[in-house]
Design a protein around this motif. Structure first.
Motif, PDB file in Angstrom:
ATOM      1  N   LEU A 126      96.721 100.409  39.262  1.00 11.02           N
ATOM      2  CA  LEU A 126      95.684 101.148  38.543  1.00 11.02           C
ATOM      3  C   LEU A 126      96.171 102.515  38.090  1.00 11.02           C
ATOM      4  CD1 LEU A 126      92.577 100.273  40.759  1.00 11.02           C
ATOM      5  CD2 LEU A 126      93.199  99.304  38.527  1.00 11.02           C
ATOM      6  N   ALA A 127      97.166 103.070  38.788  1.00 14.36           N
ATOM      7  CA  ALA A 127      97.712 104.376  38.395  1.00 14.36           C
ATOM      8  C   ALA A 127      98.415 104.322  37.047  1.00 14.36           C
ATOM      9  CB  ALA A 127      98.669 104.886  39.461  1.00 14.36           C
ATOM     10  N   HIS A 128      98.839 103.119  36.605  1.00 15.50           N
ATOM     11  CA  HIS A 128      99.477 103.000  35.302  1.00 15.50           C
ATOM     12  C   HIS A 128      98.513 103.299  34.165  1.00 15.50           C
ATOM     13  CE1 HIS A 128     102.535 100.083  37.301  1.00 15.50           C
ATOM     14  NE2 HIS A 128     102.972 101.331  37.331  1.00 15.50           N
ATOM     15  N   LEU A 129      97.213 103.218  34.435  1.00 20.90           N
ATOM     16  CA  LEU A 129      96.217 103.473  33.398  1.00 20.90           C
ATOM     17  C   LEU A 129      96.014 104.955  33.135  1.00 20.90           C
ATOM     18  CD1 LEU A 129      93.499 100.842  34.406  1.00 20.90           C
ATOM     19  CD2 LEU A 129      95.355 100.598  32.745  1.00 20.90           C
ATOM     20  N   PRO A 137      89.732 116.677  30.561  1.00 22.77           N
ATOM     21  CA  PRO A 137      88.930 116.190  29.422  1.00 22.77           C
ATOM     22  C   PRO A 137      89.507 114.931  28.759  1.00 22.77           C
ATOM     23  CG  PRO A 137      89.222 118.570  29.282  1.00 22.77           C
ATOM     24  CD  PRO A 137      90.160 118.086  30.351  1.00 22.77           C
ATOM     25  N   LEU A 138      90.823 114.714  28.896  1.00 20.68           N
ATOM     26  CA  LEU A 138      91.455 113.567  28.231  1.00 20.68           C
ATOM     27  C   LEU A 138      91.489 112.314  29.106  1.00 20.68           C
ATOM     28  CD1 LEU A 138      94.529 115.275  26.505  1.00 20.68           C
ATOM     29  CD2 LEU A 138      92.334 114.667  25.490  1.00 20.68           C
ATOM     30  N   ILE A 139      91.052 112.413  30.348  1.00 17.12           N
ATOM     31  CA  ILE A 139      91.154 111.275  31.269  1.00 17.12           C
ATOM     32  C   ILE A 139      90.396 110.054  30.752  1.00 17.12           C
ATOM     33  CG2 ILE A 139      90.451 110.446  33.548  1.00 17.12           C
ATOM     34  CD1 ILE A 139      91.300 113.106  34.699  1.00 17.12           C
ATOM     35  N   PRO A 140      89.110 110.144  30.348  1.00 17.27           N
ATOM     36  CA  PRO A 140      88.415 108.929  29.869  1.00 17.27           C
ATOM     37  C   PRO A 140      89.085 108.294  28.647  1.00 17.27           C
ATOM     38  CG  PRO A 140      86.863 110.697  30.311  1.00 17.27           C
ATOM     39  CD  PRO A 140      88.221 111.313  30.354  1.00 17.27           C
ATOM     40  N   ILE A 141      89.530 109.143  27.717  1.00 20.12           N
ATOM     41  CA  ILE A 141      90.147 108.610  26.496  1.00 20.12           C
ATOM     42  C   ILE A 141      91.452 107.899  26.821  1.00 20.12           C
ATOM     43  CG2 ILE A 141      91.099 109.216  24.241  1.00 20.12           C
ATOM     44  CD1 ILE A 141      89.203 111.589  24.187  1.00 20.12           C
ATOM     45  N   LEU A 142      92.284 108.498  27.681  1.00 22.96           N
ATOM     46  CA  LEU A 142      93.568 107.887  28.015  1.00 22.96           C
ATOM     47  C   LEU A 142      93.387 106.596  28.805  1.00 22.96           C
ATOM     48  CD1 LEU A 142      95.925 110.886  28.842  1.00 22.96           C
ATOM     49  CD2 LEU A 142      95.988 109.357  26.889  1.00 22.96           C
ATOM     50  N   ILE A 143      92.392 106.543  29.655  1.00 25.17           N
ATOM     51  CA  ILE A 143      92.137 105.305  30.407  1.00 25.17           C
ATOM     52  C   ILE A 143      91.784 104.175  29.445  1.00 25.17           C
ATOM     53  CG2 ILE A 143      90.541 104.190  32.006  1.00 25.17           C
ATOM     54  CD1 ILE A 143      90.474 106.743  33.616  1.00 25.17           C
ATOM     55  N   SER A 149      96.084  99.029  25.522  1.00 23.37           N
ATOM     56  CA  SER A 149      97.505  98.703  25.402  1.00 23.37           C
ATOM     57  C   SER A 149      97.929  97.652  26.421  1.00 23.37           C
ATOM     58  CB  SER A 149      98.343  99.972  25.577  1.00 23.37           C
ATOM     59  OG  SER A 149      98.226 100.477  26.894  1.00 23.37           O
ATOM     60  N   LEU A 150      97.282  97.649  27.582  1.00 24.67           N
ATOM     61  CA  LEU A 150      97.581  96.629  28.588  1.00 24.67           C
ATOM     62  C   LEU A 150      97.073  95.261  28.159  1.00 24.67           C
ATOM     63  CD1 LEU A 150      98.617  96.014  31.495  1.00 24.67           C
ATOM     64  CD2 LEU A 150      96.313  96.531  32.291  1.00 24.67           C
ATOM     65  N   ILE A 151      95.888  95.236  27.547  1.00 29.61           N
ATOM     66  CA  ILE A 151      95.281  93.964  27.163  1.00 29.61           C
ATOM     67  C   ILE A 151      96.023  93.314  25.995  1.00 29.61           C
ATOM     68  CG2 ILE A 151      93.180  92.927  26.204  1.00 29.61           C
ATOM     69  CD1 ILE A 151      91.568  94.921  27.829  1.00 29.61           C
TER      70      ILE A 151
END
Length: 227
Positions: A126-129, A137-143, A149-151
């Protein structure tokens, strides 16, 4: 007579049997099984050398737990390599130009690597996300971006192999048609286009081998992330 250039990618039938079935079985029939004799022939020796070199190169960076996949990824490499190269022969069918086949191989293997990571090291998987040091502030967008990108990884695997082989086959078809049409009008132009066809065929042989290797290499990288 083909009415459409893309008709060559539709699986023909012979006495009600789809040729894609025969094309998928052929690679396993062409590769000889290892012999238990003290002295083997050149073909089996070359095959064993190739399998050992490929396995060593792919699985050296992977942990011992991930090296159990050697019995899956190595035959997959041989399978894809055989189908890609056999598809370059005249009057044959290339199963790897079908997106359904490539996705059918990519999605289960990709899901298996994800499930292995979530079972054995859920925190690291999960840390790869979320890259380390990301501003709050960028955490939700990057997740969301990392999840997308994973899917799309299996889609990228299947589309890459399909697109490269399809484009190469179309170019060979177009140049061969141009060569046959120019023979009656200009032998010089026909010779030039035929030379281009020979060079393109050599390029497609290299592409067929490289794409099979890249397909398995990316799967091994996904496995390395989750083991």
């Amino acid at each position: 007579m083909m009415s459409n250039l893309f008709d060559q990618f539709a699986s023909p039938t012979f006495f009600g049997v789809h040729l894609i079935v025969i094309a998928i079985i052929m690679p396993w029939l062409l590769f000889p099984t290892p012999s238990d004799q003290w002295i083997t022939n050149r073909l089996i020796t070359s095959q064993n050398w190739f399998l050992k070199s490929f396995t060593k190169q792919i699985f050296t960076p992977i942990s011992l737990q991930g090296q159990k996949w050697v019995m899956i990824l190595t035959p997959l490499m041989v399978f894809l390599l055989g189908m890609n190269l056999l598809g370059l022969l005249p009057y044959t069918f290339t199963p790897t130009t079908q997106l359904s086949l490539n996705m059918g191989l990519a999605i289960p293997l990709w899901l298996a690597t994800i499930f292995i990571g979530l079972r054995n090291q859920p925190t690291a998987s999960l840390a790869h996300l979320l890259p380390e040091g990301t501003p709050t502030p960028l955490i939700p967008i990057l997740i969301v971006i990392e999840t997308i990108s994973l899917i799309i990884r299996p889609l990228a695997l299947g589309v890459r192999l399909t697109a490269n082989l399809t484009a190469g086959h179309l170019l060979i078809q177009l140049i061969s048609l141009a060569t046959s049409n120019l023979i009656s009008s200009s032998l010089i132009l026909a010779s030039l286009t035929f030379s281009t066809l020979v060079l393109l065929t050599l390029l497609e042989i290299a592409v067929a081998m490289i794409q099979a290797y890249v397909y398995v290499l990316l799967l091994s990288l996904y496995l390395q992330e989750n083991t």
